[in-house]
Motif scaffolding. Structure first.
Motif, PDB file in Angstrom:
ATOM      1  N   SER A 120      20.737  33.792  21.757  1.00 40.77           N
ATOM      2  CA  SER A 120      20.108  34.836  22.582  1.00 40.77           C
ATOM      3  C   SER A 120      19.529  35.943  21.707  1.00 40.77           C
ATOM      4  CB  SER A 120      21.140  35.426  23.552  1.00 40.77           C
ATOM      5  OG  SER A 120      21.607  34.448  24.427  1.00 40.77           O
ATOM      6  N   GLY A 121      20.274  36.314  20.682  1.00 43.46           N
ATOM      7  CA  GLY A 121      19.766  37.329  19.767  1.00 43.46           C
ATOM      8  C   GLY A 121      18.547  36.842  18.998  1.00 43.46           C
ATOM      9  N   VAL A 130      16.252  34.343  20.001  1.00 37.27           N
ATOM     10  CA  VAL A 130      15.047  34.113  20.813  1.00 37.27           C
ATOM     11  C   VAL A 130      14.500  35.395  21.424  1.00 37.27           C
ATOM     12  CG1 VAL A 130      15.713  31.735  21.337  1.00 37.27           C
ATOM     13  CG2 VAL A 130      16.370  33.576  22.906  1.00 37.27           C
ATOM     14  N   THR A 131      15.318  36.468  21.438  1.00 31.64           N
ATOM     15  CA  THR A 131      14.815  37.758  21.920  1.00 31.64           C
ATOM     16  C   THR A 131      14.407  38.670  20.783  1.00 31.64           C
ATOM     17  OG1 THR A 131      17.087  38.628  21.990  1.00 31.64           O
ATOM     18  CG2 THR A 131      16.206  37.673  24.027  1.00 31.64           C
ATOM     19  N   ASN A 132      14.459  38.148  19.571  1.00 36.32           N
ATOM     20  CA  ASN A 132      14.047  38.933  18.412  1.00 36.32           C
ATOM     21  C   ASN A 132      12.542  39.181  18.447  1.00 36.32           C
ATOM     22  OD1 ASN A 132      12.981  38.961  15.402  1.00 36.32           O
ATOM     23  ND2 ASN A 132      15.097  39.676  15.371  1.00 36.32           N
ATOM     24  N   LYS A 133      12.134  40.401  18.130  1.00 36.63           N
ATOM     25  CA  LYS A 133      10.724  40.776  18.219  1.00 36.63           C
ATOM     26  C   LYS A 133       9.852  39.934  17.295  1.00 36.63           C
ATOM     27  CE  LYS A 133       7.679  44.818  17.945  1.00 36.63           C
ATOM     28  NZ  LYS A 133       7.600  46.274  17.676  1.00 36.63           N
ATOM     29  N   ILE A 136      13.188  27.050  23.336  1.00 27.94           N
ATOM     30  CA  ILE A 136      14.535  27.454  23.734  1.00 27.94           C
ATOM     31  C   ILE A 136      15.277  26.283  24.379  1.00 27.94           C
ATOM     32  CG2 ILE A 136      15.847  28.988  25.259  1.00 27.94           C
ATOM     33  CD1 ILE A 136      13.574  31.031  24.956  1.00 27.94           C
ATOM     34  N   ILE A 155       9.338  36.502  18.933  1.00 24.72           N
ATOM     35  CA  ILE A 155       8.436  36.598  20.085  1.00 24.72           C
ATOM     36  C   ILE A 155       7.002  36.817  19.625  1.00 24.72           C
ATOM     37  CG2 ILE A 155       7.857  37.965  22.128  1.00 24.72           C
ATOM     38  CD1 ILE A 155      10.858  38.464  22.473  1.00 24.72           C
ATOM     39  N   TYR A 179       7.155  28.493  23.904  1.00 21.94           N
ATOM     40  CA  TYR A 179       8.338  29.321  23.641  1.00 21.94           C
ATOM     41  C   TYR A 179       9.513  28.863  24.496  1.00 21.94           C
ATOM     42  CZ  TYR A 179      11.230  33.567  23.692  1.00 21.94           C
ATOM     43  OH  TYR A 179      12.264  34.460  23.618  1.00 21.94           O
TER      44      TYR A 179
END
Length: 219
Positions: free
Chosen positions: A72-73, A75-78, A46, A81, A42
């Motif tokens: 950022s939006g 890679v932090t999306n549920k 990035i 992940i 992961y």
């Protein structure tokens, strides 16, 4: 049932995971190490995206900032992940297809050199080593090359394309000999013929076979 006994995917993710575990590990240790391997993947994902953005937008700081906000939006999306939390082959394929598209863009955006050619060859091999559905992606690449050759100054000749594909297959066979020795893709083809045409509805074919569909359509 031979369909239940087939190997579902090529081995690239297995090769990666095997670096993190050993035969002496307990189940809990294996689980922790596999999760760690996916976290590293992961972070690598990035890092590669950021490097790619920087290479293309070095002097446009506003666009870099805008892309980083969007990234950022993403890679932090549920959903993203969760894709890395669960052990699956499709995340590896997403990384391989991203690398492949990046290498194809460089073939047309930059002056061709050995490194650019190698990236295209190696990324194609990674696709084949990750999922058997890579054949669909490679077919899409060929269609894209035909189109890009018409509109771009840089072109990939037919001879060069054959050479690139041959070298990709050579790398694939060296890393995955059963592709030849076990006729892997031949078995995959026959498996899907069986699945799509002959196999009755079950957990692998919830909508039934193609013959079932035609029978239901007419009768």
């Amino acid at each position: 049932d031979n369909y239940h006994l087939r190997h579902h995917h090529p081995p690239l993710p297995i090769y990666y995971w095997s670096f993190f575990i050993s035969e002496n590990d307990s189940i809990n240790e294996i689980n922790k190490k596999l999760r760690l391997s996916l976290m590293m993947l992961y972070l690598f994902f990035i890092f590669i995206i950021i490097i790619s953005i920087y290479n293309y937008l070095q002097n446009d700081y506003f666009r870099i900032f805008l892309v980083l906000v969007i990234l950022s939006g993403f890679v932090t999306n549920k959903v993203v992940i969760n894709g890395f939390i669960n052990l699956q082959f499709h995340i590896f394929y997403a990384l391989a297809i991203t690398y492949h598209i990046y290498s194809l863009i460089n073939m047309y955006m930059k002056k061709n050199n050995s490194l650019i050619s190698f990236n295209f060859i190696f990324s194609t091999a990674l696709l084949i080593l990750t999922l058997h559905t890579s054949l669909i992606s490679i077919f899409a690449t060929l269609i894209s090359i035909i189109y890009l050759n018409r509109i771009s100054v840089n072109r990939i000749s037919f001879v060069s394309l054959i050479k690139y594909l041959f070298l990709s297959l050579l790398i694939t066979v060296l890393l995955f000999p059963p592709m030849i020795t076990k006729l892997y893709y031949g078995k995959i083809f026959l498996t899907y013929v069986y699945k799509l045409v002959l196999l009755k509805g079950n957990e692998f074919s919830m909508y039934g076979s193609l013959l079932d569909k035609w029978y239901n359509f007419f009768y």
